[in-house]
Design a protein around this motif. Structure first.
Motif, PDB file in Angstrom:
ATOM      1  N   VAL A  41      -9.398   3.653  -2.451  1.00  0.00           N
ATOM      2  CA  VAL A  41      -9.221   4.462  -3.650  1.00  0.00           C
ATOM      3  C   VAL A  41      -8.714   5.831  -3.212  1.00  0.00           C
ATOM      4  O   VAL A  41      -9.367   6.518  -2.422  1.00  0.00           O
ATOM      5  CB  VAL A  41     -10.530   4.610  -4.446  1.00  0.00           C
ATOM      6  CG1 VAL A  41     -10.325   5.535  -5.644  1.00  0.00           C
ATOM      7  CG2 VAL A  41     -11.030   3.241  -4.917  1.00  0.00           C
ATOM      8  N   TYR A  56      -1.103  -4.188  -4.815  1.00  0.00           N
ATOM      9  CA  TYR A  56      -1.877  -5.376  -4.458  1.00  0.00           C
ATOM     10  C   TYR A  56      -0.967  -6.277  -3.629  1.00  0.00           C
ATOM     11  O   TYR A  56       0.055  -6.770  -4.111  1.00  0.00           O
ATOM     12  CB  TYR A  56      -2.346  -6.115  -5.713  1.00  0.00           C
ATOM     13  CG  TYR A  56      -3.269  -7.283  -5.420  1.00  0.00           C
ATOM     14  CD1 TYR A  56      -4.570  -7.068  -4.975  1.00  0.00           C
ATOM     15  CD2 TYR A  56      -2.837  -8.599  -5.586  1.00  0.00           C
ATOM     16  CE1 TYR A  56      -5.424  -8.136  -4.708  1.00  0.00           C
ATOM     17  CE2 TYR A  56      -3.672  -9.671  -5.336  1.00  0.00           C
ATOM     18  CZ  TYR A  56      -4.969  -9.431  -4.897  1.00  0.00           C
ATOM     19  OH  TYR A  56      -5.811 -10.481  -4.624  1.00  0.00           O
ATOM     20  N   MET A 115      -0.946   1.814  -8.392  1.00  0.00           N
ATOM     21  CA  MET A 115      -1.774   0.840  -7.672  1.00  0.00           C
ATOM     22  C   MET A 115      -0.892  -0.157  -6.936  1.00  0.00           C
ATOM     23  O   MET A 115       0.288  -0.330  -7.258  1.00  0.00           O
ATOM     24  CB  MET A 115      -2.705   0.100  -8.646  1.00  0.00           C
ATOM     25  CG  MET A 115      -1.961  -0.725  -9.681  1.00  0.00           C
ATOM     26  SD  MET A 115      -2.997  -1.330 -11.044  1.00  0.00           S
ATOM     27  CE  MET A 115      -4.260  -2.225 -10.171  1.00  0.00           C
ATOM     28  N   GLU A 122      -4.921  -6.609   0.034  1.00  0.00           N
ATOM     29  CA  GLU A 122      -5.651  -5.392  -0.307  1.00  0.00           C
ATOM     30  C   GLU A 122      -5.229  -4.801  -1.648  1.00  0.00           C
ATOM     31  O   GLU A 122      -4.056  -4.821  -2.010  1.00  0.00           O
ATOM     32  CB  GLU A 122      -5.481  -4.338   0.797  1.00  0.00           C
ATOM     33  CG  GLU A 122      -4.053  -3.972   1.124  1.00  0.00           C
ATOM     34  CD  GLU A 122      -3.928  -2.971   2.259  1.00  0.00           C
ATOM     35  OE1 GLU A 122      -4.955  -2.573   2.824  1.00  0.00           O
ATOM     36  OE2 GLU A 122      -2.779  -2.594   2.578  1.00  0.00           O
ATOM     37  N   LEU A 123      -6.234  -4.302  -2.375  1.00  0.00           N
ATOM     38  CA  LEU A 123      -6.032  -3.607  -3.638  1.00  0.00           C
ATOM     39  C   LEU A 123      -6.219  -2.114  -3.388  1.00  0.00           C
ATOM     40  O   LEU A 123      -7.262  -1.692  -2.900  1.00  0.00           O
ATOM     41  CB  LEU A 123      -7.035  -4.096  -4.684  1.00  0.00           C
ATOM     42  CG  LEU A 123      -7.095  -3.308  -6.004  1.00  0.00           C
ATOM     43  CD1 LEU A 123      -5.763  -3.403  -6.748  1.00  0.00           C
ATOM     44  CD2 LEU A 123      -8.239  -3.830  -6.877  1.00  0.00           C
ATOM     45  N   VAL A 124      -5.201  -1.321  -3.710  1.00  0.00           N
ATOM     46  CA  VAL A 124      -5.249   0.127  -3.520  1.00  0.00           C
ATOM     47  C   VAL A 124      -4.999   0.782  -4.875  1.00  0.00           C
ATOM     48  O   VAL A 124      -4.040   0.437  -5.563  1.00  0.00           O
ATOM     49  CB  VAL A 124      -4.201   0.606  -2.491  1.00  0.00           C
ATOM     50  CG1 VAL A 124      -4.293   2.119  -2.304  1.00  0.00           C
ATOM     51  CG2 VAL A 124      -4.403  -0.107  -1.157  1.00  0.00           C
ATOM     52  N   ILE A 125      -5.860   1.722  -5.244  1.00  0.00           N
ATOM     53  CA  ILE A 125      -5.756   2.405  -6.536  1.00  0.00           C
ATOM     54  C   ILE A 125      -5.624   3.906  -6.303  1.00  0.00           C
ATOM     55  O   ILE A 125      -6.402   4.485  -5.535  1.00  0.00           O
ATOM     56  CB  ILE A 125      -6.989   2.122  -7.418  1.00  0.00           C
ATOM     57  CG1 ILE A 125      -7.118   0.619  -7.693  1.00  0.00           C
ATOM     58  CG2 ILE A 125      -6.894   2.896  -8.735  1.00  0.00           C
ATOM     59  CD1 ILE A 125      -8.401   0.234  -8.405  1.00  0.00           C
ATOM     60  N   ALA A 158     -11.734  -2.479  -5.120  1.00  0.00           N
ATOM     61  CA  ALA A 158     -10.608  -1.913  -4.388  1.00  0.00           C
ATOM     62  C   ALA A 158     -10.922  -1.745  -2.907  1.00  0.00           C
ATOM     63  O   ALA A 158     -12.042  -1.367  -2.532  1.00  0.00           O
ATOM     64  CB  ALA A 158     -10.221  -0.566  -5.000  1.00  0.00           C
ATOM     65  N   HIS A 159      -9.931  -2.014  -2.056  1.00  0.00           N
ATOM     66  CA  HIS A 159     -10.085  -1.779  -0.623  1.00  0.00           C
ATOM     67  C   HIS A 159      -9.920  -0.304  -0.294  1.00  0.00           C
ATOM     68  O   HIS A 159     -10.458   0.190   0.700  1.00  0.00           O
ATOM     69  CB  HIS A 159      -9.033  -2.581   0.161  1.00  0.00           C
ATOM     70  CG  HIS A 159      -9.234  -4.060   0.071  1.00  0.00           C
ATOM     71  ND1 HIS A 159      -8.775  -4.811  -0.988  1.00  0.00           N
ATOM     72  CD2 HIS A 159      -9.866  -4.936   0.910  1.00  0.00           C
ATOM     73  CE1 HIS A 159      -9.105  -6.094  -0.798  1.00  0.00           C
ATOM     74  NE2 HIS A 159      -9.750  -6.184   0.339  1.00  0.00           N
ATOM     75  N   ARG A 171       0.807  -1.212   0.000  1.00  0.00           N
ATOM     76  CA  ARG A 171       0.000   0.000   0.000  1.00  0.00           C
ATOM     77  C   ARG A 171       0.843   1.265   0.000  1.00  0.00           C
ATOM     78  O   ARG A 171       0.493   2.255  -0.648  1.00  0.00           O
ATOM     79  CB  ARG A 171      -0.924  -0.019   1.234  1.00  0.00           C
ATOM     80  CG  ARG A 171      -1.749   1.237   1.434  1.00  0.00           C
ATOM     81  CD  ARG A 171      -2.589   1.147   2.703  1.00  0.00           C
ATOM     82  NE  ARG A 171      -3.346   2.377   2.925  1.00  0.00           N
ATOM     83  CZ  ARG A 171      -2.869   3.433   3.567  1.00  0.00           C
ATOM     84  NH1 ARG A 171      -1.625   3.408   4.043  1.00  0.00           N
ATOM     85  NH2 ARG A 171      -3.610   4.504   3.721  1.00  0.00           N
TER      86      ARG A 171
END
Length: 330
Positions: free
Chosen positions: A328, A266, A264, A302-305, A325-326, A255
């Motif tokens: 944004v 992951y 991004m 976690e996916l952060v964009i 996404a977790h 992150r």
């Protein structure tokens, strides 16, 4: 005789008694070592320490009361060896190691002091433990990534930047899990299934980082996958800066790359791992052996964009991706 007996009683009451209490007090304070592969000034240090201390306190260990925590920080290999030796010499009840690079330095100094690692990607392949279920030595802890995540990096970057056809994979062979092979295998499988090109890109110094990204930016369809390793973490600011300069879409393993200006990320929630580590510290301080404590996998990936970076690159993030996404970042 009565006078001599009384003096003896008084002497026994006034000298050894406070010394005994002092000895009991000192014995009740346990020592914990914490070694992080970051600079002390790194903004990631404070939140990790805060969560670690809070979780320890919830288990009954309060710094300054019944536990003393000795912190050390190091980025380069020479400094890491020095502080690893310092911590082991303090003979703490357990040492917390932030990453595989740190574990390796500690194991070179001790095979008896208990070690709990926060984020070793491949502890079996790197020789830290015999198996995940039965570590067998003086180290155990938490794995920060699963090898299958490698394939997901390519899929996600292709989804947000569909024109990407050549994926450079950046890593340091000296500090990446398995010299890079741990994640390269699933990355290669994903690249084959998506009919895209994968180019392993080893880097060992800042100049190689800039050179690699400059070359990638000159070719159409270039994208970057950054492996989790000590070097890419230490130079994350430069990697993010160069990716922005050469307009290269990139996906990162943690992150703090995305919050620091990356497109991004992951990967495992590292703060959550720092929250879980004290459970093993507690058990070891109460007598458990690392050899018997299984290595645990992350509970949360976690996916952060970073939307602002996507817009700067001219990318439109699919709504379905934003929904998954977790976090944004606007």
């Amino acid at each position: 005789m009565r006078r001599r007996e009384m003096l003896a009683v008084l002497a026994g009451a006034t000298v050894p008694w406070p010394l005994v209490l002092l000895g009991q007090s000192l014995e009740s304070v346990r020592n914990i070592g914490v070694l992080m592969g970051l600079a002390e000034s790194d903004p990631e240090v404070a939140p990790r320490v805060a969560i670690f201390k809070q979780a320890l306190q919830e288990l009954g260990w309060t710094e300054g009361s019944n536990v003393r925590i000795h912190y050390r920080w190091a980025v380069d290999a020479d400094r890491m060896r020095t502080v690893a030796k310092e911590l082991v010499a303090l003979q703490p009840g357990v040492i917390v190691a932030s990453s595989g690079f740190v574990v390796d330095a500690l194991l070179r100094e001790t095979r008896t002091t208990p070690i709990v690692f926060v984020s070793a990607a491949d502890p079996v392949g790197d020789g830290f433990v015999t198996s995940l279920g039965r570590p067998g030595g003086n180290a155990t802890g938490f794995a920060n990534n699963l090898s299958s995540i490698g394939g997901k990096w390519i899929e996600l970057l292709k989804e947000i930047a569909p024109a990407t056809t050549n994926f450079a994979v950046m890593f340091d062979p000296e500090t990446a899990p398995g010299g890079g092979s741990f994640f390269l295998r699933p990355l290669e499988a994903a690249a084959a299934s998506l009919a895209v090109t994968l180019t392993p890109t080893p880097v060992r110094d800042p100049a190689q980082i800039e050179s690699a990204l400059a070359g990638l930016g000159r070719e159409p369809g270039g994208g970057l996958v950054v492996m989790p390793d000590h070097f890419t973490s230490a130079y994350r600011g430069l990697i993010v800066e160069m990716a922005a300069r050469y307009r290269v879409p990139a996906i990162y393993p943690s992150r703090y790359f995305a919050t620091g200006g990356g497109l991004m990320s992951y990967g495992a929630d590292l703060l959550e791992l720092y929250r879980r580590v004290p459970s093993y510290v507690d058990r070891i301080l109460k007598g458990a052996k690392p050899a018997d404590l299984p290595v645990q996998s992350p509970d949360k990936i976690e996916l952060v964009i970073n939307l602002s970076v996507a817009k700067a690159l001219g990318l439109t993030v699919p709504r379905i991706m934003l929904a998954r996404a977790h976090e944004v970042i606007e």
